[in-house]
Scaffold this motif. Structure first.
Motif, PDB file in Angstrom:
ATOM      1  N   SER A 396      33.237  52.490  28.075  1.00 33.78           N
ATOM      2  CA  SER A 396      32.713  53.329  29.162  1.00 33.78           C
ATOM      3  C   SER A 396      33.620  54.524  29.407  1.00 33.78           C
ATOM      4  O   SER A 396      33.153  55.631  29.691  1.00 33.78           O
ATOM      5  N   LYS A 397      34.922  54.328  29.285  1.00 31.44           N
ATOM      6  CA  LYS A 397      35.863  55.427  29.485  1.00 31.44           C
ATOM      7  C   LYS A 397      35.677  56.502  28.426  1.00 31.44           C
ATOM      8  O   LYS A 397      35.636  57.701  28.742  1.00 31.44           O
ATOM      9  N   ALA A 398      35.532  56.084  27.164  1.00 37.34           N
ATOM     10  CA  ALA A 398      35.338  57.048  26.080  1.00 37.34           C
ATOM     11  C   ALA A 398      34.060  57.847  26.291  1.00 37.34           C
ATOM     12  O   ALA A 398      34.032  59.074  26.106  1.00 37.34           O
ATOM     13  N   ALA A 399      32.984  57.159  26.694  1.00 32.65           N
ATOM     14  CA  ALA A 399      31.705  57.845  26.918  1.00 32.65           C
ATOM     15  C   ALA A 399      31.796  58.808  28.101  1.00 32.65           C
ATOM     16  O   ALA A 399      31.269  59.924  28.051  1.00 32.65           O
ATOM     17  N   ALA A 400      32.473  58.382  29.169  1.00 35.27           N
ATOM     18  CA  ALA A 400      32.573  59.212  30.361  1.00 35.27           C
ATOM     19  C   ALA A 400      33.461  60.433  30.133  1.00 35.27           C
ATOM     20  O   ALA A 400      33.171  61.521  30.636  1.00 35.27           O
ATOM     21  N   ILE A 401      34.557  60.247  29.390  1.00 33.03           N
ATOM     22  CA  ILE A 401      35.438  61.392  29.085  1.00 33.03           C
ATOM     23  C   ILE A 401      34.658  62.469  28.345  1.00 33.03           C
ATOM     24  O   ILE A 401      34.769  63.663  28.642  1.00 33.03           O
ATOM     25  N   LYS A 402      33.854  62.047  27.390  1.00 33.06           N
ATOM     26  CA  LYS A 402      33.044  63.002  26.633  1.00 33.06           C
ATOM     27  C   LYS A 402      31.985  63.643  27.531  1.00 33.06           C
ATOM     28  O   LYS A 402      31.757  64.854  27.482  1.00 33.06           O
ATOM     29  N   ARG A 403      31.340  62.848  28.357  1.00 35.54           N
ATOM     30  CA  ARG A 403      30.252  63.335  29.209  1.00 35.54           C
ATOM     31  C   ARG A 403      30.740  64.320  30.257  1.00 35.54           C
ATOM     32  O   ARG A 403      30.053  65.294  30.579  1.00 35.54           O
ATOM     33  N   HIS A 404      31.944  64.099  30.796  1.00 37.54           N
ATOM     34  CA  HIS A 404      32.428  64.890  31.933  1.00 37.54           C
ATOM     35  C   HIS A 404      33.558  65.838  31.566  1.00 37.54           C
ATOM     36  O   HIS A 404      34.297  66.286  32.447  1.00 37.54           O
ATOM     37  N   GLU A 405      33.688  66.166  30.297  1.00 35.78           N
ATOM     38  CA  GLU A 405      34.726  67.089  29.851  1.00 35.78           C
ATOM     39  C   GLU A 405      34.445  68.475  30.433  1.00 35.78           C
ATOM     40  O   GLU A 405      33.397  69.071  30.192  1.00 35.78           O
ATOM     41  N   LYS A 406      35.379  68.981  31.205  1.00 38.39           N
ATOM     42  CA  LYS A 406      35.125  70.174  32.011  1.00 38.39           C
ATOM     43  C   LYS A 406      34.837  71.412  31.177  1.00 38.39           C
ATOM     44  O   LYS A 406      33.926  72.194  31.490  1.00 38.39           O
ATOM     45  N   THR A 407      35.608  71.620  30.104  1.00 39.26           N
ATOM     46  CA  THR A 407      35.400  72.817  29.290  1.00 39.26           C
ATOM     47  C   THR A 407      34.010  72.815  28.669  1.00 39.26           C
ATOM     48  O   THR A 407      33.330  73.846  28.629  1.00 39.26           O
ATOM     49  N   SER A 408      33.558  71.642  28.215  1.00 39.73           N
ATOM     50  CA  SER A 408      32.218  71.543  27.630  1.00 39.73           C
ATOM     51  C   SER A 408      31.140  71.806  28.670  1.00 39.73           C
ATOM     52  O   SER A 408      30.119  72.445  28.379  1.00 39.73           O
ATOM     53  N   ILE A 409      31.365  71.316  29.893  1.00 41.59           N
ATOM     54  CA  ILE A 409      30.389  71.532  30.959  1.00 41.59           C
ATOM     55  C   ILE A 409      30.268  73.016  31.285  1.00 41.59           C
ATOM     56  O   ILE A 409      29.160  73.558  31.388  1.00 41.59           O
ATOM     57  N   VAL A 410      31.409  73.673  31.433  1.00 39.60           N
ATOM     58  CA  VAL A 410      31.385  75.110  31.737  1.00 39.60           C
ATOM     59  C   VAL A 410      30.766  75.897  30.593  1.00 39.60           C
ATOM     60  O   VAL A 410      29.964  76.819  30.805  1.00 39.60           O
ATOM     61  N   SER A 411      31.105  75.538  29.353  1.00 40.29           N
ATOM     62  CA  SER A 411      30.532  76.220  28.195  1.00 40.29           C
ATOM     63  C   SER A 411      29.011  76.053  28.157  1.00 40.29           C
ATOM     64  O   SER A 411      28.274  77.007  27.886  1.00 40.29           O
ATOM     65  N   SER A 412      28.538  74.836  28.445  1.00 37.61           N
ATOM     66  CA  SER A 412      27.094  74.591  28.470  1.00 37.61           C
ATOM     67  C   SER A 412      26.421  75.432  29.551  1.00 37.61           C
ATOM     68  O   SER A 412      25.352  76.012  29.330  1.00 37.61           O
ATOM     69  N   LEU A 413      27.060  75.487  30.715  1.00 35.50           N
ATOM     70  CA  LEU A 413      26.494  76.280  31.811  1.00 35.50           C
ATOM     71  C   LEU A 413      26.397  77.753  31.439  1.00 35.50           C
ATOM     72  O   LEU A 413      25.372  78.403  31.701  1.00 35.50           O
ATOM     73  N   ILE A 414      27.435  78.278  30.832  1.00 29.77           N
ATOM     74  CA  ILE A 414      27.430  79.687  30.445  1.00 29.77           C
ATOM     75  C   ILE A 414      26.308  79.961  29.453  1.00 29.77           C
ATOM     76  O   ILE A 414      25.591  80.970  29.553  1.00 29.77           O
ATOM     77  N   ASN A 415      26.140  79.083  28.492  1.00 27.45           N
ATOM     78  CA  ASN A 415      25.060  79.248  27.508  1.00 27.45           C
ATOM     79  C   ASN A 415      23.692  79.182  28.171  1.00 27.45           C
ATOM     80  O   ASN A 415      22.764  79.916  27.797  1.00 27.45           O
TER      81      ASN A 415
END
Length: 422
Positions: A396-415
């Motif tokens: 669960s930790k591995a899945a959550a780290i990937k899901r909530h990675e801040k840089t990826s979230i911001v990058s997705s939002l920008i796109n």
């Protein structure tokens, strides 16, 4: 910084938040919206501002961030509130609600006209902020949080009824309960109007995609995860305690599942006969629910701990055998995600969008709603099988780290912003 940060974007983004972003007013410590805004502030060539409910002060600055405050029509005067609450029970509430929309639309338009954004990003459909789509041609992206129409549909747990609740209380308490029910009804009506007129939605689960498509079949839906509160990203050491300890975070509405906690704790104590403690955090009023369910928290090892700061909650979850999310309806509960990113096994009622967060048997466990027996069995399993507990926690930790990675979230939002703007 990632490559997407370095590309020329030159975009103005206006956030609308139902919760204030100043630290003094954040519930349970720094909120995830505040955390996301702090990340967005670091992106070159993007200028952001945030509007939220507040005082009559229209515009200000906080930590380099422009903010706007929108005055809510709800009165704090106890007499005025009492009169308005009684009025809710009579007459055409839809007509009164539409009349108030004119006020909010005017205030929302003032903010938009002052900041002149390229994209408007609204957090949540629960309050009036989503009405902004009707006063501007600027693209509005609605970030789904809770969904009020499914909540209103599942407002009462099994064996509960409004007549039964009201019959046990004096007239003043009965009026308060009926007013609360009517407020949910009004909020659900307003949300229908908002969802019908939004063209772009942002969400995290199949559930919120399905609901938004019911109201606007032609809308565009984007997936993007959420940033959690900063303290949950810090390095930590987790251990499985010798004594069974369960942690839950809930709030006061009936649908949040306090009855599920009581019934599951009762099964653990009476039939499975394990020595345990169940720590429940958040603002809840146990009296009505305990009276209807017929179980007192004091008799089933449930401890009501109230509201605590984020760091205290993190440490309590880290010392738990497992985390239980009992809600009868939910979309993407951040409390569950916070437990996952700490590496603590979670089990939750399989409702709403929860199944999009848990791979059953791998990153947690899903149980049917109102099934204290299966929930108790899984809790017992996680207590007795330490290897299973640690494996589920690590997954669960591995899945959550990937899901909530801040840089990826911001990058997705920008796109997403770029695609909508173009």
């Amino acid at each position: 910084a990632s490559d997407v940060y370095k590309r020329q974007i030159f975009m103005r983004v206006l956030f609308f938040s139902n919760k204030p972003i100043d630290k003094e007013n954040i519930y349970n410590g720094e909120g995830w919206i505040y955390s996301l805004i702090n990340e967005m502030k670091e992106v070159p060539d993007i200028t952001i501002a945030v509007a939220f409910w507040g005082s009559s002060v229209f515009k200000g600055e906080l930590e380099g961030l422009t903010y706007y405050q929108i005055k809510n029509l709800r009165k704090n005067n106890i007499i005025i509130k009492g009169v308005n609450n009684i009025r809710l029970l009579f007459g055409d509430y839809k007509k009164k609600e539409r009349k108030e929309w004119d006020y909010y639309k005017e205030k929302l338009k003032q903010v938009v006209d002052d900041f002149m954004p390229d994209i408007i990003h609204v957090f949540g459909s629960e309050q009036q902020l989503g009405l902004v789509s009707s006063v501007t041609e600027i693209p509005v992206l609605l970030h789904i949080q809770g969904l009020l129409n499914p909540i209103y549909n599942a407002l009462l747990p099994p064996f509960f009824s409004w007549n039964r609740i009201i019959s046990w209380f004096r007239p003043i308490e009965a009026i308060k309960i009926l007013v609360n029910k009517r407020k949910y009804e009004i909020d659900a009506f307003r949300e229908q109007e908002i969802l019908k007129n939004i063209d772009y939605f942002l969400g995290r689960t199949y559930f919120d995609k399905a609901v938004t498509r019911c109201f606007n079949p032609l809308s565009k839906y984007y997936y993007c995860s959420e940033a959690l509160r900063s303290v949950f990203y810090e390095k930590n050491n987790r251990y499985v305690p010798r004594k069974l300890k369960i942690v839950s975070t809930i709030s006061h509405p009936y649908y949040k599942g306090y009855d599920n906690i009581l019934k599951t704790a009762y099964v653990l104590k009476k039939y499975i006969n394990i020595d345990f403690e169940w720590c429940v955090y958040g603002n809840i009023n146990p009296n009505i629910i305990e009276k209807i369910v017929g179980i007192s928290h004091a008799n089933v090892c449930v401890h009501l701990q109230g509201v605590v700061d984020a760091n205290t909650l993190k440490n309590e979850i880290l010392s738990a055998t497992c985390y239980f999310h009992p809600s009868h309806i939910d979309n993407s509960p951040n409390g569950l995600c916070e437990a996952q990113i700490l590496g603590v096994p979670v089990l939750a009622c399989n409702v709403g969008g929860v199944s999009s967060l848990i791979d059953n048997g791998n990153t947690g466990f899903l149980v049917p709603d109102n099934d204290p027996y299966q929930a108790s069995y899984i809790i017992k399993l996680l207590y007795e099988d330490v290897l299973l507990n640690e494996t589920i926690g690590c997954n669960s930790k591995a899945a959550a780290i990937k899901r909530h990675e801040k840089t990826s979230i911001v990058s997705s939002l920008i796109n997403i912003y770029r695609e909508i703007k173009e």
